[in-house]
Design an enzyme around this catalytic site. Structure first.
Site, PDB file in Angstrom:
ATOM      1  N   ASP A  59     -13.073   7.351   7.021  1.00 50.29           N
ATOM      2  CA  ASP A  59     -11.456   6.927   7.248  1.00 50.29           C
ATOM      3  C   ASP A  59     -11.184   6.838   5.802  1.00 50.29           C
ATOM      4  O   ASP A  59     -11.610   6.215   4.683  1.00 50.29           O
ATOM      5  CB  ASP A  59     -11.717   5.272   7.657  1.00 50.29           C
ATOM      6  CG  ASP A  59     -10.569   4.712   7.706  1.00 50.29           C
ATOM      7  OD1 ASP A  59      -9.585   5.174   7.215  1.00 50.29           O
ATOM      8  OD2 ASP A  59     -10.415   3.626   8.272  1.00 50.29           O
TER       9      ASP A  59
ATOM     10  N   SER B  15     -10.700  -0.345   0.736  1.00 49.00           N
ATOM     11  CA  SER B  15      -9.597  -1.260   0.385  1.00 49.00           C
ATOM     12  C   SER B  15      -9.566  -2.284  -0.161  1.00 49.00           C
ATOM     13  O   SER B  15      -8.610  -2.796  -1.136  1.00 49.00           O
ATOM     14  CB  SER B  15      -9.360  -1.723   1.972  1.00 49.00           C
ATOM     15  OG  SER B  15     -10.009  -1.204   3.044  1.00 49.00           O
TER      16      SER B  15
ATOM     17  N   LYS C 255       0.203   3.744   4.395  1.00 50.39           N
ATOM     18  CA  LYS C 255      -0.238   3.647   3.046  1.00 50.39           C
ATOM     19  C   LYS C 255       0.629   4.714   2.334  1.00 50.39           C
ATOM     20  O   LYS C 255       1.615   4.822   2.102  1.00 50.39           O
ATOM     21  CB  LYS C 255      -1.657   3.559   2.664  1.00 50.39           C
ATOM     22  CG  LYS C 255      -2.144   2.219   3.430  1.00 50.39           C
ATOM     23  CD  LYS C 255      -3.722   2.178   3.888  1.00 50.39           C
ATOM     24  CE  LYS C 255      -3.805   0.681   4.699  1.00 50.39           C
ATOM     25  NZ  LYS C 255      -4.910   0.623   5.250  1.00 50.39           N
TER      26      LYS C 255
ATOM     27  N   ASN D  82       0.911  -1.166   0.126  1.00 51.30           N
ATOM     28  CA  ASN D  82      -0.046   0.009   0.087  1.00 51.30           C
ATOM     29  C   ASN D  82       1.061   1.246  -0.095  1.00 51.30           C
ATOM     30  O   ASN D  82       0.431   2.219   0.378  1.00 51.30           O
ATOM     31  CB  ASN D  82      -0.762  -0.189   1.167  1.00 51.30           C
ATOM     32  CG  ASN D  82      -1.812  -1.110   1.158  1.00 51.30           C
ATOM     33  OD1 ASN D  82      -2.291  -1.618   0.297  1.00 51.30           O
ATOM     34  ND2 ASN D  82      -2.217  -1.429   2.501  1.00 51.30           N
TER      35      ASN D  82
ATOM     36  N   HIS E 191      -6.861   5.194   2.292  1.00 48.09           N
ATOM     37  CA  HIS E 191      -6.182   4.876   0.961  1.00 48.09           C
ATOM     38  C   HIS E 191      -6.395   6.111   0.137  1.00 48.09           C
ATOM     39  O   HIS E 191      -5.628   6.238  -0.875  1.00 48.09           O
ATOM     40  CB  HIS E 191      -7.041   3.896   0.266  1.00 48.09           C
ATOM     41  CG  HIS E 191      -7.010   2.270   0.994  1.00 48.09           C
ATOM     42  ND1 HIS E 191      -5.743   1.735   0.956  1.00 48.09           N
ATOM     43  CD2 HIS E 191      -7.669   1.720   1.791  1.00 48.09           C
ATOM     44  CE1 HIS E 191      -5.939   0.484   1.690  1.00 48.09           C
ATOM     45  NE2 HIS E 191      -7.205   0.732   2.221  1.00 48.09           N
TER      46      HIS E 191
ATOM     47  N   HIS F  89     -14.008  -1.006   6.761  1.00 46.14           N
ATOM     48  CA  HIS F  89     -12.999  -1.776   7.262  1.00 46.14           C
ATOM     49  C   HIS F  89     -13.308  -2.492   8.508  1.00 46.14           C
ATOM     50  O   HIS F  89     -13.987  -1.943   9.441  1.00 46.14           O
ATOM     51  CB  HIS F  89     -11.756  -1.034   7.493  1.00 46.14           C
ATOM     52  CG  HIS F  89     -10.456  -1.449   7.769  1.00 46.14           C
ATOM     53  ND1 HIS F  89      -9.762  -1.560   9.172  1.00 46.14           N
ATOM     54  CD2 HIS F  89      -9.595  -2.044   7.122  1.00 46.14           C
ATOM     55  CE1 HIS F  89      -8.576  -2.176   9.021  1.00 46.14           C
ATOM     56  NE2 HIS F  89      -8.367  -2.371   7.499  1.00 46.14           N
TER      57      HIS F  89
ATOM     58  N   GLU G 278     -15.750   5.221   4.161  1.00 47.41           N
ATOM     59  CA  GLU G 278     -14.401   5.400   3.722  1.00 47.41           C
ATOM     60  C   GLU G 278     -14.181   6.009   2.305  1.00 47.41           C
ATOM     61  O   GLU G 278     -15.282   6.602   1.674  1.00 47.41           O
ATOM     62  CB  GLU G 278     -13.754   3.991   3.487  1.00 47.41           C
ATOM     63  CG  GLU G 278     -13.722   3.003   4.710  1.00 47.41           C
ATOM     64  CD  GLU G 278     -12.994   1.649   4.477  1.00 47.41           C
ATOM     65  OE1 GLU G 278     -12.290   1.472   3.446  1.00 47.41           O
ATOM     66  OE2 GLU G 278     -13.239   0.894   5.331  1.00 47.41           O
TER      67      GLU G 278
HETATM   68  C1  LIG Z   1      -5.417   0.126   6.528  1.00 48.35           C
HETATM   69  C2  LIG Z   1      -6.595   0.544   6.982  1.00 48.35           C
HETATM   70  C3  LIG Z   1      -6.858   0.902   8.503  1.00 48.35           C
HETATM   71  C4  LIG Z   1      -5.897   0.179   9.443  1.00 48.35           C
HETATM   72  O1  LIG Z   1      -4.757   1.084   9.248  1.00 48.35           O
HETATM   73  P1  LIG Z   1      -3.664   0.661  10.205  1.00 48.35           P
HETATM   74  O2  LIG Z   1      -2.659   2.056  10.224  1.00 48.35           O
HETATM   75  O3  LIG Z   1      -2.878  -0.014   9.272  1.00 48.35           O
HETATM   76  O4  LIG Z   1      -3.689  -0.025  11.190  1.00 48.35           O
HETATM   77  C5  LIG Z   1      -8.016   1.342   8.542  1.00 48.35           C
HETATM   78  N1  LIG Z   1      -9.098   1.718   7.936  1.00 48.35           N
HETATM   79  C6  LIG Z   1      -8.668   1.406   6.463  1.00 48.35           C
HETATM   80  C7  LIG Z   1      -9.885   1.741   5.742  1.00 48.35           C
HETATM   81  C8  LIG Z   1      -7.493   0.954   6.176  1.00 48.35           C
HETATM   82  O5  LIG Z   1      -7.587   0.368   4.891  1.00 48.35           O
END
Ligand SMILES: *Cc1c(COP(=O)(O)O)cnc(C)c1O
Length: 384
Positions: free
Chosen positions: A204, A179, A236, A47, A207, A133, A175
């Site tokens: 969130d 993901s 990421k 990522n 990405h 997620h 989001e």
């Molecule tokens: C990767 C991800 C997370 C987790 O983040 P980390 O910092 O890796 O714990 C949370 N939400 C989404 C949408 C993700 O893709």
């Protein structure tokens, strides 16, 4: 059933469904190349979308930070672990993203758990996109609030759910970029519906941050939506690790009282906050823009080439370009066939994704060259 029988039977079930997960220790897992077992593969599974994990300025910043602060923070931010490097980075994030405050967390998983646990109470309702997620859905289902899930990106179902009577407050969760599918949420519609219902919006953008929108400000900025809570993560696009919650002054003060992941956990190393400042500086610079443009060219080239193959693409314009193959065994077979040809990609299977939608999750990055993408298409053609 004894503990041991329970464990044996759970493992046997996973094995029978071609769903047993194994990790592979790699010599290098982020960047253009993945090195494992003495071999070098083109890496289509990290990522690290902008290739910043290997950026000399970011590496140097981490080294300089470690020389200045040592390697650990020494404690919770509430005791002595909150350094001026953390504070500076929080201020930079808040200013960059247009929020009054930013609070750093050790990971996106922790940030999502902490925020939802601190906010959601009995009689509240959390209305979340069905494909959110695991960290979001798990926190919501463990919370005392009611959890309702709307069909993926379906703003009208969200509106219907929000209209149902509720005793407490409502929190909408989605989001920026998903993901496992790589597609984007209709944030403008979701934002309007949420506001009209008097609910709060939590986005969130794990990405999207650093990768999409002007200066890499992410999905919300790109779609001109200001959520009440924005979660950004740094493992990421930033190429490092960690996360932040962007919010108002009072929500930040509230989280400092009630977010247990902040209170009862060691703060991130200050050197990491120094490295994150360097990553942010690259992201905001002309170089950052050039990296985003390179990535966009790779995405367009890949999608045009893959359209001619016998594989199903998703509606993704992001760096995440999954090929939905359906069956677990076929996904594993394709990942194996790619690997034999020097390309590393991961098969993603249920329960991470819905039954019958096993996929090859390909990620493209700015660290790749056009030839790398051409090679991937060639290998996919032979493997599909
Ligand atoms: C990767 C991800 C997370 C987790 O983040 P980390 O910092 O890796 O714990 C949370 N939400 C989404 C949408 C993700 O893709």
């Amino acid at each position: 059933m004894s503990w041991q029988q329970r464990i044996d039977s759970a493992l046997a079930q996973r094995q029978a469904a071609s769903a047993l997960r194994r990790r592979q220790a790699v010599a290098q897992g982020a960047g253009r190349w993945l090195m494992a077992e003495g071999q070098r593969y083109l890496n289509f599974s990290s990522n690290d979308y902008l290739g910043l994990s290997q950026h000399p300025q970011v590496i140097a910043a981490w080294q300089q930070g470690a020389a200045q602060f040592g390697v650990g923070s020494g404690g919770s931010g509430h005791v002595s672990g909150y350094s001026c490097a953390h504070q500076q980075f929080e201020d930079q994030l808040a200013q960059w993203l247009g929020f009054p405050r930013a609070l750093l967390f050790i990971s996106g998983f922790a940030a999502n758990q902490a925020v939802i646990a601190a906010l959601a109470m009995k009689d509240d309702r959390i209305v979340a996109d069905r494909l959110s997620h695991a960290s979001l859905l798990e926190a919501a289902s463990l919370s005392p609030a009611q959890l309702r899930r709307f069909a993926h990106n379906d703003a009208s179902e969200l509106q219907r759910l929000l209209a149902k009577p509720v005793g407490g407050q409502q929190l909408v969760v989605t989001e920026g970029i998903f993901s496992m599918d790589g597609d984007s949420a209709p944030l403008a519609d979701i934002g309007r519906i949420t506001r009209d219902a008097g609910a709060w919006l939590m986005v969130d953008d794990a990405h999207g941050i650093g990768v999409s929108g002007d200066e890499g400000r992410g999905s919300c900025h790109q779609q001109q939506v200001q959520p009440d809570l924005l979660i950004v993560t740094f493992g990421k696009g930033f190429g490092v690790s960690g996360a932040a919650v962007l919010c108002s002054e009072t929500v930040a003060d509230y989280l400092l009282q009630f977010a247990r992941h902040l209170i009862y956990s060691t703060a991130m190393p200050p050197a990491q906050a120094v490295a994150l400042q360097a990553a942010l500086a690259v992201i905001r610079s002309d170089e950052g823009r050039a990296r985003r443009e390179t990535l966009a060219r790779h995405i367009a080239f890949f999608r045009a080439g893959a359209a001619a193959l016998d594989v199903a693409l998703t509606a993704s314009s992001s760096a995440i370009q999954p090929l939905i193959v359906g069956d677990n065994a076929r996904a594993l077979h394709m990942a194996g066939a790619l690997r034999e040809q020097g390309c590393w990609a991961t098969a993603i299977r249920p329960p991470t994704v819905a039954q019958g939608t096993a996929r090859l999750r390909l990620t493209l990055t700015a660290a790749h060259t056009t030839d790398d993408i051409a090679r991937l298409l060639e290998v996919l053609d032979a493997a599909s």
